[in-house]
Design an enzyme around this catalytic site. Structure first.
Site, PDB file in Angstrom:
ATOM      1  N   GLU A 171       0.804  -1.227   0.000  1.00 24.16           N
ATOM      2  CA  GLU A 171       0.000   0.000   0.000  1.00 24.16           C
ATOM      3  C   GLU A 171       0.838   1.279   0.000  1.00 24.16           C
ATOM      4  OE1 GLU A 171      -1.562  -2.683   0.590  1.00 24.16           O
ATOM      5  OE2 GLU A 171      -3.658  -2.320   0.133  1.00 24.16           O
ATOM      6  N   TYR A 173       3.374   2.064   2.020  1.00 23.13           N
ATOM      7  CA  TYR A 173       3.922   2.485   3.310  1.00 23.13           C
ATOM      8  C   TYR A 173       5.451   2.258   3.342  1.00 23.13           C
ATOM      9  CZ  TYR A 173      -0.896   2.970   4.978  1.00 23.13           C
ATOM     10  OH  TYR A 173      -2.200   3.363   5.141  1.00 23.13           O
ATOM     11  N   ARG A 221       2.513  -8.832   4.345  1.00 20.99           N
ATOM     12  CA  ARG A 221       1.631  -8.310   3.284  1.00 20.99           C
ATOM     13  C   ARG A 221       2.519  -7.777   2.167  1.00 20.99           C
ATOM     14  NH1 ARG A 221      -3.472  -5.282   4.320  1.00 20.99           N
ATOM     15  NH2 ARG A 221      -4.139  -4.517   2.310  1.00 20.99           N
ATOM     16  N   HIS A 259      -1.471   3.725  -1.892  1.00 19.94           N
ATOM     17  CA  HIS A 259      -2.561   4.669  -1.638  1.00 19.94           C
ATOM     18  C   HIS A 259      -2.584   5.814  -2.639  1.00 19.94           C
ATOM     19  CE1 HIS A 259      -4.306   2.758   1.708  1.00 19.94           C
ATOM     20  NE2 HIS A 259      -3.303   2.940   2.529  1.00 19.94           N
ATOM     21  N   GLN A 346     -19.042   4.284   2.514  1.00 23.17           N
ATOM     22  CA  GLN A 346     -19.661   5.472   3.102  1.00 23.17           C
ATOM     23  C   GLN A 346     -19.536   5.575   4.620  1.00 23.17           C
ATOM     24  OE1 GLN A 346     -23.061   5.371  -0.083  1.00 23.17           O
ATOM     25  NE2 GLN A 346     -23.593   6.904   1.413  1.00 23.17           N
TER      26      GLN A 346
END
Ligand code: NAP
Ligand code: SF4
Length: 676
Positions: A171, A173, A221, A259, A346
């Site tokens: 992601e 990081y 991961r 991201h 949401q």
């Protein structure tokens, strides 16, 4: 090791050996920050949240990211695990999960340059496009200390009673930042060639394994598809996967996209199981279990993925927010009782990005397990509910489950309210699942459902202790010369009544529904694989021929010319969800939808829509004008019923039409029912 004993889900529900641990099934609850990690004192709320999922049968839970040191936190005061006090706090989580017979690993996440901290650190001082602070480059000693912090964090997690840790290596990081050249410009042993750049994660896992012993689970991961330019190549990913196994990891989990990537990877328009092919590429290259992820939300989807050999386990986070008993229901073949995650973001990610606690739109109890309880009522009442949209359904089923005697009146012949329109928008087909879920819940909770029945004052005044008006909204009528011409339609005409729409269209109003209508009108049916169509549209290369896995996106053909208009200044869709607004805007741009702000509407005539845009008069020649100008509440029954002395409650759009949103509707309906 397939357990043939489960007739429907033999792969999904078979046990799996991870090191010395046997997990009862192939479901890993993926890491997701929910905002409870920063609670003061013991993490009791987080414990209750995970315990509910453990009780629901999840094989292995992974917590949201916890920082190994102060500079690795995603934001000020974010959860970290560095000392004995924090070990004590985390005991509340591990004890709660173990009491329910579950297993839980803690994710260790160092945000690197993604941290919202002025003191953030990274391999090199390269600012990220999504955070305001330029990180400081770690010194060689700083790198060594950081590795030590990861190891200490794993030891503290072990002390706190966790069954393992997940090392967050994807992601975008810190670990990812070491791996690729665009963020690692170092010339020491931690930078330069690939072997040097992957030394950081390998050393973390190797030293961690030495420190925690053989029985502790270490999940790594692995970023298998970066979706950014100059990301890792496939050959490099395989090399890293093998090295991580060699270093002592017990499981490799799949990470998709940094991201900062501009490809939606988990939103509702991403087809189910759209990324399992990525994990499949790694299968056979390593011998430890592989976990696949992204948009797996129903047992059959998970079973098919596992049966295809794409992975050994599936990771799901949001689906378990939506339904803590997902696994149990799969085991008991009660799939139609699963409250399916519709990938709307949401109430989960959108709230997290606003620094609020996450929950779930379709399950407002998520993350509020200790605060909102649905207990049998000591004083059963006869309750009439008017309107079977999200608010009415949530109220009726929750109240009935508590023992109230509920009658639900719905004027149309089907349930669903505004969801009946949402489900017709391409990419929102998942909304059907929510309607299916509530249909089943109405049956199970014994609600007396009266479809095609417009309840009036008379009917509601007799035989009920309380009346709940969930009557919803009606489209706002706007006054404009020509508004009553036949070519002017409302969004209800288009989405619900399937009225025919011409090739050239102006949409008045660019809120969520204006965007939905534009999306609906610019899609064409295609016969091929929805996953391939999605990958082509967003430029994701299955062949991964270029590092990072991107290719030139293929612009979809739009069958209509649409102009989307708003009166406000500024970008259209500014109030759409934080995590999905950019996707909707990009998707419409791909379909060449024209977006106009600062519009003042003058009239509609045979030439089209006359308007003034930023002071300049224009005519848009169109076949249809579609009005999506918001709603007004429908609550005519309130006054007369109250005048008769009845106990009347307003919920959902009938209560507040402005900012009518489904999250509030479900939440309001559920909470009212919990307390009535
Ligand atoms: P909305 O978000 O309130 O948007 C309606 C738009 O119409 C307003 O932004 C306003 O913009 C315009 N408008 C209002 N009064 C007008 C008038 N008298 N004349 C001309 N224009 C007028 O309502 P919605 O689009 O119907 O959506 C309803 C709710 O559902 C919202 O809460 C929305 O967030 C939610 N929803 C969200 C999504 C999503 O996130 N993808 C999808 C569907 C619905 P201007 O005044 O600037 O023109
Ligand atoms: Fe899924 Fe939406 Fe619930 Fe998030 S809020 S868990 S995306 S249904």
């Amino acid at each position: 090791m397939t357990n043939k004993s489960h007739p429907k889900y033999p792969h999904l529900l078979s046990p799996i050996q991870v090191g010395s641990v046997t997990l009862p099934n192939r479901v890993l609850m993926g890491s997701m920050h929910v905002g409870l990690e920063e609670e003061r004192g013991r993490l009791d709320k987080m414990g209750a949240y995970f315990a509910a999922r453990a009780e629901g049968g999840v094989g292995l839970i992974v917590t949201g990211g916890i920082a190994p040191n102060r500079s690795g936190a995603v934001k000020p005061f974010a959860g970290k695990l560095t000392n004995r006090y924090e070990v004590w706090k985390h005991r509340a989580v591990t004890d709660a999960v173990h009491k329910k017979g579950g297993r839980i690993a803690m994710q260790i996440l160092h945000a690197g340059r993604y941290a919202y901290l002025p003191w953030s650190v990274a391999p090199s001082a390269v600012k990220s496009p999504i955070t305001p602070f330029k990180p400081r480059a770690l010194s060689g000693r700083g790198v060594e200390n950081t590795i030590g912090d990861y190891v200490r964090c794993a030891q503290k997690a072990q002390e706190a009673g966790y069954d393992g840790v997940e090392v967050m290596g994807s992601e975008g990081y810190l670990i990812n930042q070491f791996i690729v050249t665009k963020t690692n410009k170092r010339t020491d042993q931690w930078g330069g060639d690939y072997a040097n750049r992957i030394r950081f994660p390998i050393e973390i896992v190797r030293r961690m394994r030495q420190a925690v012993g053989d029985d502790f689970i270490i999940i790594y991961r692995l970023s298998m598809l970066d979706l950014v330019k100059e990301g890792s190549s496939w050959e490099e990913i395989v090399q890293l996967g093998k090295a991580i196994e060699e270093a002592g990891a017990s499981i490799i989990n799949t990470g998709i996209g940094w991201h900062e990537a501009r490809v939606p990877t988990i939103a509702t328009m991403v087809p189910r199981a759209a990324y399992t092919w990525v994990t499949q590429r790694l299968s056979g290259e390593v011998s430890i279990p592989l976990v696949t992820s992204n948009r797996i939300n129903m047992p059959q989807v998970a079973e098919d993925v596992l049966a295809s050999g794409a992975a050994d386990m599936v990771s799901m986070a949001r689906p378990l927010l939506a339904d803590p008993h997902w696994v149990k229901k799969a085991e008991e073949e009660r799939d139609d009782e699963i409250n399916t995650c519709i990938a709307c973001n949401q109430a989960c990610l959108d709230l997290i990005f606003q620094n609020k606690r996450a929950s779930c739109m379709v399950n407002p109890l998520a993350c509020y397990e200790t605060e909102v309880q649905i207990a049998p009522t000591p004083t059963p009442k006869r309750i009439a509910v008017v309107g079977a949209g999200p608010a009415g359904l949530a109220f009726a089923t929750t109240a009935a489950s508590r023992g109230h005697q509920v009658t639900l009146f719905e004027a149309s012949d089907t349930i669903g309210g505004q969801f009946k329109m949402a489900r017709r928008v391409p990419g929102k087909e998942e909304f059907d699942e929510t309607i299916r879920y509530f249909r089943k819940q109405l049956e199970l909770t014994g609600v007396n459902v009266k479809l095609g029945c417009r309840a009036d004052e008379e009917a509601l005044s007799n035989g009920f202790d309380s009346v709940v008006l969930a009557t919803g909204v009606t489209p706002r009528a706007i006054s404009l010369p020509g508004i009553d011409r036949p070519e002017v339609l409302s969004y209800v005409d288009v989405l619900l009544h399937e009225r025919e729409v011409g090739k050239r269209v102006a949409v008045i109003g660019a809120g969520g529904i204006g965007f939905d209508v534009a999306e609906f009108l610019t899609h064409t049916d295609h016969s091929g694989s929805p996953i391939d169509a999605y990958l082509d549209e967003w430029g994701v290369d299955r062949e991964m021929s270029v590092p990072g896995g991107l290719k030139r996106p293929e612009g979809p053909e739009a069958p209509r010319e649409i102009t989307l208009c708003q009166r406000k200044k500024g970008k259209l869709g500014a109030r759409l969800g934080k995590t999905t607004g950019w996707i909707h805007r990009t998707a419409l741009r791909k379909r060449k939808v024209k977006m106009l702000s600062e519009c003042s509407y003058d009239r509609i005539d045979e030439q089209g829509l006359h308007l003034t845009v930023a002071g300049q008069p224009q005519v848009i020649a169109v076949d249809n004008v579609i009005v999506c100008a918001g709603q007004t509440p429908l609550r005519d029954l309130q006054g007369p019923l109250q005048a008769r002395g009845l106990d009347v409650h307003l919920i959902g759009g009938a209560d507040r039409a402005e900012e009518l949103d489904a999250r509030r509707a479900f939440d309001q309906g559920t909470r009212l029912a919990a307390g009535i």
